[in-house]
Design a protein around this motif. Structure first.
Motif, PDB file in Angstrom:
ATOM      1  N   GLY A 116       0.805  -1.217   0.000  1.00 56.84           N
ATOM      2  CA  GLY A 116       0.000   0.000   0.000  1.00 56.84           C
ATOM      3  C   GLY A 116       0.836   1.265   0.000  1.00 56.84           C
ATOM      4  N   LEU A 174       4.008   3.538  -1.544  1.00 57.46           N
ATOM      5  CA  LEU A 174       4.779   3.696  -2.776  1.00 57.46           C
ATOM      6  C   LEU A 174       6.093   4.439  -2.569  1.00 57.46           C
ATOM      7  CD1 LEU A 174       1.964   4.651  -5.282  1.00 57.46           C
ATOM      8  CD2 LEU A 174       3.197   2.492  -5.064  1.00 57.46           C
ATOM      9  N   ASP A 215       5.243  -1.410  -2.305  1.00 58.82           N
ATOM     10  CA  ASP A 215       3.915  -2.037  -2.301  1.00 58.82           C
ATOM     11  C   ASP A 215       4.050  -3.560  -2.258  1.00 58.82           C
ATOM     12  OD1 ASP A 215       1.127  -2.304  -2.463  1.00 58.82           O
ATOM     13  OD2 ASP A 215       1.112  -2.195  -4.653  1.00 58.82           O
ATOM     14  N   LEU A 234       3.584   6.043   5.454  1.00 55.64           N
ATOM     15  CA  LEU A 234       2.243   6.527   5.769  1.00 55.64           C
ATOM     16  C   LEU A 234       1.769   5.917   7.086  1.00 55.64           C
ATOM     17  CD1 LEU A 234       0.610   6.071   2.238  1.00 55.64           C
ATOM     18  CD2 LEU A 234       1.385   8.213   3.264  1.00 55.64           C
ATOM     19  N   THR A 235       1.012   6.685   7.844  1.00 50.57           N
ATOM     20  CA  THR A 235       0.419   6.129   9.068  1.00 50.57           C
ATOM     21  C   THR A 235      -0.524   4.983   8.730  1.00 50.57           C
ATOM     22  OG1 THR A 235      -1.238   7.872   8.893  1.00 50.57           O
ATOM     23  CG2 THR A 235       0.557   8.236  10.439  1.00 50.57           C
ATOM     24  N   THR A 236      -1.073   5.033   7.522  1.00 48.39           N
ATOM     25  CA  THR A 236      -2.045   4.007   7.144  1.00 48.39           C
ATOM     26  C   THR A 236      -1.401   2.762   6.545  1.00 48.39           C
ATOM     27  OG1 THR A 236      -2.342   5.323   5.150  1.00 48.39           O
ATOM     28  CG2 THR A 236      -4.015   5.524   6.848  1.00 48.39           C
ATOM     29  N   MET A 282       1.516   1.648   8.150  1.00 49.31           N
ATOM     30  CA  MET A 282       2.237   1.082   9.290  1.00 49.31           C
ATOM     31  C   MET A 282       1.677  -0.288   9.691  1.00 49.31           C
ATOM     32  SD  MET A 282       2.881   4.437  11.669  1.00 49.31           S
ATOM     33  CE  MET A 282       3.569   3.597  13.093  1.00 49.31           C
ATOM     34  N   PRO A 283       0.343  -0.438   9.740  1.00 54.42           N
ATOM     35  CA  PRO A 283      -0.163  -1.753  10.151  1.00 54.42           C
ATOM     36  C   PRO A 283       0.307  -2.881   9.228  1.00 54.42           C
ATOM     37  CG  PRO A 283      -1.919  -0.107  10.278  1.00 54.42           C
ATOM     38  CD  PRO A 283      -0.756   0.543   9.586  1.00 54.42           C
ATOM     39  N   LYS A 320       1.728  -6.789   9.971  1.00 50.39           N
ATOM     40  CA  LYS A 320       1.248  -7.995   9.277  1.00 50.39           C
ATOM     41  C   LYS A 320       2.391  -8.720   8.591  1.00 50.39           C
ATOM     42  CE  LYS A 320      -3.419  -6.355   8.467  1.00 50.39           C
ATOM     43  NZ  LYS A 320      -3.926  -5.234   7.662  1.00 50.39           N
ATOM     44  N   THR A 365      -4.818  13.992   8.274  1.00 50.34           N
ATOM     45  CA  THR A 365      -4.812  12.623   7.777  1.00 50.34           C
ATOM     46  C   THR A 365      -5.130  11.677   8.930  1.00 50.34           C
ATOM     47  OG1 THR A 365      -3.596  11.008   6.410  1.00 50.34           O
ATOM     48  CG2 THR A 365      -2.328  12.176   8.083  1.00 50.34           C
ATOM     49  N   LEU A 366      -5.232  10.413   8.625  1.00 50.69           N
ATOM     50  CA  LEU A 366      -5.605   9.430   9.640  1.00 50.69           C
ATOM     51  C   LEU A 366      -4.418   9.125  10.547  1.00 50.69           C
ATOM     52  CD1 LEU A 366      -7.558   6.914   7.385  1.00 50.69           C
ATOM     53  CD2 LEU A 366      -8.538   8.484   9.070  1.00 50.69           C
ATOM     54  N   PRO A 367      -4.683   8.712  11.776  1.00 55.25           N
ATOM     55  CA  PRO A 367      -3.622   8.176  12.620  1.00 55.25           C
ATOM     56  C   PRO A 367      -3.288   6.768  12.105  1.00 55.25           C
ATOM     57  CG  PRO A 367      -5.709   7.889  13.716  1.00 55.25           C
ATOM     58  CD  PRO A 367      -5.988   8.610  12.428  1.00 55.25           C
ATOM     59  N   MET A 368      -2.404   6.089  12.789  1.00 56.68           N
ATOM     60  CA  MET A 368      -2.030   4.742  12.360  1.00 56.68           C
ATOM     61  C   MET A 368      -3.259   3.830  12.361  1.00 56.68           C
ATOM     62  SD  MET A 368       0.685   2.056  13.901  1.00 56.68           S
ATOM     63  CE  MET A 368      -0.415   1.552  15.198  1.00 56.68           C
ATOM     64  N   MET A 369      -3.646   3.394  11.190  1.00 51.82           N
ATOM     65  CA  MET A 369      -4.765   2.458  11.088  1.00 51.82           C
ATOM     66  C   MET A 369      -4.825   1.928   9.667  1.00 51.82           C
ATOM     67  SD  MET A 369      -7.969   5.141  11.153  1.00 51.82           S
ATOM     68  CE  MET A 369      -9.201   3.858  11.106  1.00 51.82           C
ATOM     69  N   THR A 370      -5.484   0.817   9.514  1.00 50.41           N
ATOM     70  CA  THR A 370      -5.637   0.212   8.190  1.00 50.41           C
ATOM     71  C   THR A 370      -6.924   0.736   7.564  1.00 50.41           C
ATOM     72  OG1 THR A 370      -4.626  -1.760   9.099  1.00 50.41           O
ATOM     73  CG2 THR A 370      -5.731  -1.999   6.989  1.00 50.41           C
ATOM     74  N   ILE A 371      -6.869   0.987   6.278  1.00 53.68           N
ATOM     75  CA  ILE A 371      -8.078   1.361   5.551  1.00 53.68           C
ATOM     76  C   ILE A 371      -8.556   0.133   4.794  1.00 53.68           C
ATOM     77  CG2 ILE A 371      -9.073   2.906   3.827  1.00 53.68           C
ATOM     78  CD1 ILE A 371      -6.730   4.798   4.384  1.00 53.68           C
ATOM     79  N   ASP A 372      -9.597  -0.486   5.288  1.00 55.48           N
ATOM     80  CA  ASP A 372     -10.175  -1.617   4.564  1.00 55.48           C
ATOM     81  C   ASP A 372     -11.665  -1.705   4.885  1.00 55.48           C
ATOM     82  OD1 ASP A 372     -10.257  -2.666   7.115  1.00 55.48           O
ATOM     83  OD2 ASP A 372      -8.595  -4.056   6.797  1.00 55.48           O
ATOM     84  N   LEU A 401      -6.105   9.244   0.567  1.00 50.16           N
ATOM     85  CA  LEU A 401      -5.021   8.282   0.739  1.00 50.16           C
ATOM     86  C   LEU A 401      -5.111   7.300  -0.432  1.00 50.16           C
ATOM     87  CD1 LEU A 401      -5.414   8.191   4.541  1.00 50.16           C
ATOM     88  CD2 LEU A 401      -3.220   8.542   3.386  1.00 50.16           C
ATOM     89  N   PRO A 402      -4.024   6.581  -0.726  1.00 50.10           N
ATOM     90  CA  PRO A 402      -4.031   5.731  -1.931  1.00 50.10           C
ATOM     91  C   PRO A 402      -5.267   4.828  -2.022  1.00 50.10           C
ATOM     92  CG  PRO A 402      -1.836   5.738  -0.954  1.00 50.10           C
ATOM     93  CD  PRO A 402      -2.715   6.536  -0.041  1.00 50.10           C
ATOM     94  N   GLU A 403      -5.662   4.249  -0.889  1.00 44.57           N
ATOM     95  CA  GLU A 403      -6.820   3.350  -0.904  1.00 44.57           C
ATOM     96  C   GLU A 403      -8.084   4.082  -1.349  1.00 44.57           C
ATOM     97  OE1 GLU A 403      -4.714   3.787   1.510  1.00 44.57           O
ATOM     98  OE2 GLU A 403      -3.990   1.857   2.248  1.00 44.57           O
ATOM     99  N   PHE A 410       1.605   3.059  -8.794  1.00 46.01           N
ATOM    100  CA  PHE A 410       1.457   1.668  -8.345  1.00 46.01           C
ATOM    101  C   PHE A 410       1.956   0.694  -9.406  1.00 46.01           C
ATOM    102  CE2 PHE A 410      -1.168   2.988  -4.742  1.00 46.01           C
ATOM    103  CZ  PHE A 410      -0.880   2.012  -3.805  1.00 46.01           C
ATOM    104  N   GLN A 440      -1.657  14.048  11.615  1.00 47.53           N
ATOM    105  CA  GLN A 440      -2.519  12.902  11.920  1.00 47.53           C
ATOM    106  C   GLN A 440      -3.535  13.291  12.992  1.00 47.53           C
ATOM    107  OE1 GLN A 440       0.857  13.056  13.089  1.00 47.53           O
ATOM    108  NE2 GLN A 440       1.381  10.918  13.488  1.00 47.53           N
ATOM    109  N   LEU A 467       4.146  13.629  12.148  1.00 54.09           N
ATOM    110  CA  LEU A 467       4.614  13.119  10.858  1.00 54.09           C
ATOM    111  C   LEU A 467       6.073  13.503  10.598  1.00 54.09           C
ATOM    112  CD1 LEU A 467       1.450  13.901   8.707  1.00 54.09           C
ATOM    113  CD2 LEU A 467       2.163  11.667   9.561  1.00 54.09           C
TER     114      LEU A 467
END
Ligand SMILES: [Zn+2]
Ligand SMILES: [Zn+2]
Ligand SMILES: [Zn+2]
Lengths: 209, 458, 458, 209
Positions: free
Chosen positions: A98, A100, A125, A149-151, A153-154, A158, B42-49, B86-88, B130, B312, C317
């Motif tokens: 995720g 780049l 990625d 990115l903070t997003t 990091m997770p 994994k 922007t978002l704090p540390m978290m997954t976007i899904d 964000l990219p997602e 990408f 964030q 950040l």
């Protein structure tokens, strides 16, 4: 007679031609490959590394030195192998899924190479599965994960889980702007480096330890 | 573009006032006299899904609620809110558009209930990278980018921006090697060509819908250079020169119809304002949360919007970080606007203090000094195409830094002076003709396979 | 204290310049012409105990390394570092002193290696409240407080400060009830008496050791009021009046020998500077990380040090939050100092913009406006003792706000105007004689058992 | 005849004397205690609560109303008990170990009382064990924990663990400047309130649920 000091100087100046010449000459004269490596190439890179840390030179100068070293290594490597000398280690470096951003990763790769590591660039990625596969196929002793990115990091966590679950035993180091030591501890990485220069020190520690 | 500057006198180069005013959103007027805060987050540390999407929504709700409440409390006269996907969220356009809608609705309500004038800038994260090498004009990622663009008006965006990445395939490598020719190739050739294609597409959409096409940023190039310089990776003089090289690239968006305000993280903004007359958004000390910089004050000198770049949504001792930034921007703008209310002489006074407080200390600050911006801009626009302009940008920045460091007007570190000479030498070897440079670059083995020439019309 | 102001003309009321300069640490001069950044910080979420102590040390190391590195990079001419102990660190003095030593050593090294002029302010967290009702002059907690004080010189502290809490037993209750009499009792009677005892003790130690006794803050009273007003819990006019009431209390430290700079979070600072001539530390927009406020710019108008109040060591950040604050403070100070380098007329210009940008919008900002500070200070010092001064402070603040809101100079919300009348009525019922007020307060059932009169010499 | 509207108005104005008088009169006239409570006292507090949330009035006015309500309740309570009407609930509120900040806690206490809660003030610097003991002895259905320092936040988690381990079944809500919903979720509190006013709403939700 080939002088190891001249070789070190050639590395420091990034003088690829002289570096290769002196290396060849030294080997012809029967200087031990290990000595050429340590007293010539590694010594030269050591000086440039110190100057870089002292903010006397910049990364382009480090890269030029590293390229000179690389050319000399191409001459030296077969002899080292013959003599049974192992490279410092093999490292696999990539940016997590995720994400780049590659400049941080690329800097670490260049600096690791300059310090005698063999490095496989996993790219950006990179999914946890792809990391596992590349870890296996490369046989790397060290894996470096980058995230900016903070997003993403997770995805680091994994990836580490996937590597551990797959039984990969390589040491894992992480880095990138939002990463902290606390996060590294939390996700059970083997180490965290705040910048490319300290990544090399950390890599050395992890691989030698 | 005419070969005269839109602002050619230093006494007309002012914060809050731009030759071309942008009107948008809920009664917002940019460049019409007042400096306007632009808040980013922007978002704090978290997954976007899928699983987390509810949580993502909650985060943006919390952010915008906190920001708007504080803006109302501090009686902010006008507010620009930037949402950068964000990219997602580019890759699943409905996600990006859902957040856009959420923000726009909250801003609408706040306008109705409290009279807070505001506009929403949607900045589309460029996901074309990408693919490696990137496909710039087709394929899935280009499709995603177009998808979010096409839905932006309906989702409530008032302005569109992008930080496009054309040429970045070469840009990173150019930076770490301090390779000025490759930097010019990345920005002035590849970047400029991609911008022409991309911004033609964007303004076409904007013309159909009334969304304002605002601007693009050379963030991935010039700000990466700034960050590398702050980490002592590359010389500051090189970062300064790359900043100026980025100007012709960012001008392409305007030539294609972008109206401003330019992107906050496009520190090349003052050049764009001088050359094209568009209002500019800038960031500096206010953006220390996002990156440290040597241009904290000078970046403010001629701004029209004043931004925090990004932070964030994490809790500080007082409130969440976006609310903290909102407060700081509000006070910075109050100061500028109070001085402006006294007239032009006071604007100039404060502008010059902002400029003088940084510009003698760092070459990157020096090339943002209003007088220097005008001097170099004049030379840039004398050239005909982005490549020639970029070359001239690099040459004039190098010359000015050499000249003015000799005169003691800007401090350049001992071990950086030789880099100015080295860059000058590099510049002397570059061809005047773009085709020749392209030829040279296509032959360089380290760039082979990194980018697809056809994607740039080469 | 003489009954004339040390600064009695508005044209002499300037940022960066104080009648009494403080010299301390490694070549630091406060109030001598330059505004100096004062950086503050605290731990992120973590427990302070034996098990974690190594981790605590690491945190402070990381903080100070980041801060000093940034200060050097930005060529900060002088730096004040404040270390405020956490309760655990006052209660185990060797802990507080260990951190002090660590910071002092790092600052020493940075001075030697890079020439960064700096001074370390140790602020002792007042733990006497751990007893309820508090023992102010004896017992374990007083012993702990003295323990850290007695070790401070050896540990490398250059200045000592405290945010003392005498009277807070009544202060909170007074605030939530908007009880101006109880507020005056808390600050002007209990607080002032405790300050006299406490600061006599502190300056005695400082005289023996050469550590500079700097100042105290009515933080637990007036800043609590400000925060409550920001949350719409209490009227802003009441918070404004409490701010002014806090002045005579904070003056007691100076009468006992404190030299300044006053504490950053003591927003009553401008009054202390006008009355006593000491340099002051202030905070405003720079401290948004610690609390939101309506005085982001005006607080800067006549400051000598400029602070961020406090921020946890969490990652933004760009860098850790203390480094981010360091950068913002550096740029704010650069701006002020560049204007100051042009002469007094420019200082006044910037001062007035800072003041005018906030003061018409909120009564709390208005009472910090330099002209108003001088007007009310004049009235305060005409009184003889802290009680009378506090009463006069409340009266004059109320009068000024009523008068100037009528004249349109300060905006007061509709539903707050009646509060000014109510406060005025409350003030009319208060006795001129301190003993009578004490008598009244001792009889109020809700205060019974909350504080021990003997601990205040009552 | 005693008018419940007059009673509500007396509460709104904080007119303690009238509130008590009207309450007495109503009871004398045989108005049901539950009706006096709901249509008089609670209705009045409801209005003041709304005005507070709309920033029309400030906390001192809320407190005056709450004091008027309290006085009226002293008259009403015996009758309510007779009629078998339960109070909204009992709450235990305190500041966690190592933390001396009480104004936030005190505001929550005052506002809960104003909304019909019976509240035990546990004080400040309350150890996990002391919380457990007070939870047991009070039989509170709701426990509120406050922390204002980043370094006392972990004591919140310890307190919640101690309460759960001791089998205390009360709902637990937390608050204070550094607290976030994420932290509340992490330490498995039942709820988090960003300010005193929302603490009351949360308390209602938790106790009714
Ligand atoms: Zn950017
Ligand atoms: Zn304080
Ligand atoms: Zn402080």
């Amino acid at each position: 007679m080939a002088d190891m000091k001249d070789l070190a100087d050639a590395i420091i100046k990034g003088d690829m031609k002289t570096a290769v010449e002196v290396t060849k000459k030294a080997l012809d004269e029967g200087v031990e490959p290990q000595k050429v490596l340590n007293d010539g190439l590694v010594a030269g890179m050591g000086v440039i590394g110190k100057r870089f840390k002292a903010n006397e030179v910049y990364i382009p100068e480090v890269l030029i030195a590293a390229r000179a070293m690389k050319s000399a290594m191409e001459v030296l490597e077969p002899k080292l192998t013959e003599a049974g000398v192992e490279p410092v280690g093999k490292a696999l470096i990539g940016t997590v899924q995720g994400d780049l951003h590659d400049i941080g990763k690329n800097l670490v790769i260049m600096m690791l190479k300059g310090n005698g590591f063999e490095v496989v660039d996993a790219g950006v990625d990179v999914s946890p599965d792809a990391f596992v596969e590349k870890a296996r196929s490369s046989g790397a002793k060290l894996i470096g994960l980058s995230a900016l990115l903070t997003t993403t990091m997770p995805a680091m966590e994994k990836t580490i889980q996937a590597l551990r679950n797959a039984g990969v035993e390589a040491k894992i180091m992480i880095g990138g702007a939002p990463i902290t030591q606390a996060y590294s501890d939390k996700i059970q990485a083997d180490g965290y480096a705040p910048d490319a220069a300290s990544a090399v020190d950390l890599a050395m520690d992890l691989v030698v330890a | 573009m005419a070969n005269t500057l839109k602002i050619n006198k230093i006494e007309n180069f002012l914060y809050g006032k731009a030759p071309s005013v942008v009107r948008c959103g809920r009664e917002v007027e940019i460049g019409a006299g007042q400096v306007i805060p632009e808040i980013n987050f922007t978002l704090p540390m978290m997954t976007i899904d899928d699983k987390n999407w509810c949580e993502v929504i909650k985060q943006y709700e919390e952010i915008i609620d906190g920001v708007l409440k504080r803006a109302v409390r501090l009686e902010v006269p006008q507010l620009l809110v930037e949402f950068e996907t964000l990219p997602e969220m580019t890759n699943r356009p409905q996600w990006g558009l859902e957040i856009t809608r959420l923000l726009a609705d909250k801003m609408d309500r706040c306008y109705r209930d409290y009279g807070l004038k505001s506009a929403l800038r949607l900045t589309i994260n460029d996901v074309r990278e990408f693919n490696r090498p990137p496909l710039m004009r087709s394929g899935k990622y280009w499709g995603n980018l177009c998808g979010i663009l096409e839905g932006s008006a309906e989702a409530g965006a008032d302005l569109i921006a992008i930080e496009s990445t054309g040429g970045k395939e070469i840009g990173d490598e150019a930076l770490v090697n301090c390779d000025v020719g490759a930097s010019i190739f990345a920005l002035g050739v590849l970047g400029a060509r991609d911008m022409e294609f991309l911004w033609n597409h964007i303004t076409d959409y904007c013309n159909r819908t009334g969304v304002v096409p605002s601007g693009d940023s050379a963030c991935g190039f010039a700000n990466t250079a700034m960050v590398l310089a702050e980490q002592n990776m590359i010389p500051r003089v090189f970062a300064a020169i790359v900043r100026v090289i980025s100007v012709p690239r960012s001008l392409v968006a305007i030539r294609q119809g972008a109206k401003g305000p330019t992107k906050d993280c496009a520190y090349e903004g003052p050049y764009l304002k001088a050359i094209a007359g568009v209002p500019i958004s800038m960031e500096g000390k206010s953006a220390a949360c996002a990156h440290l910089s040597p241009v904290g004050n000078v970046s403010q000198a001629v701004c029209d919007c004043w931004s925090n770049e990004s932070t964030q949504n994490i809790r500080m001792l007082s409130a969440n970080a976006p609310t903290v930034s909102m407060e700081q921007l509000a006070y910075d703008c109050r100061l500028m606007n109070v001085a402006a209310s006294e007239g032009i002489e006071s604007i100039i006074r404060l502008r010059d203090w902002l400029s003088e407080s940084d510009s003698p200390l760092d070459p990157q600050a020096y090339v943002l000094k209003p007088e220097i911006v005008l001097e170099i801009s004049e030379r840039i626009i004398a050239q005909d195409n982005p490549y020639e302009q970029s070359l001239e940008a690099a040459r004039s920045a190098t010359e000015v830094l050499k000249r003015d460091s000799r005169e003691g007007k800007v401090k350049i570190k001992e071990n950086e002076l030789k880099w100015l000479d080295m860059i000058e030498q590099q510049l002397e070897t570059l061809p005047e003709d773009e085709e020749q440079l392209i030829e040279q670059m296509l032959q360089r083995p380290e760039f082979r396979g990194k980018f697809l020439p056809a994607e740039y019309g080469i």
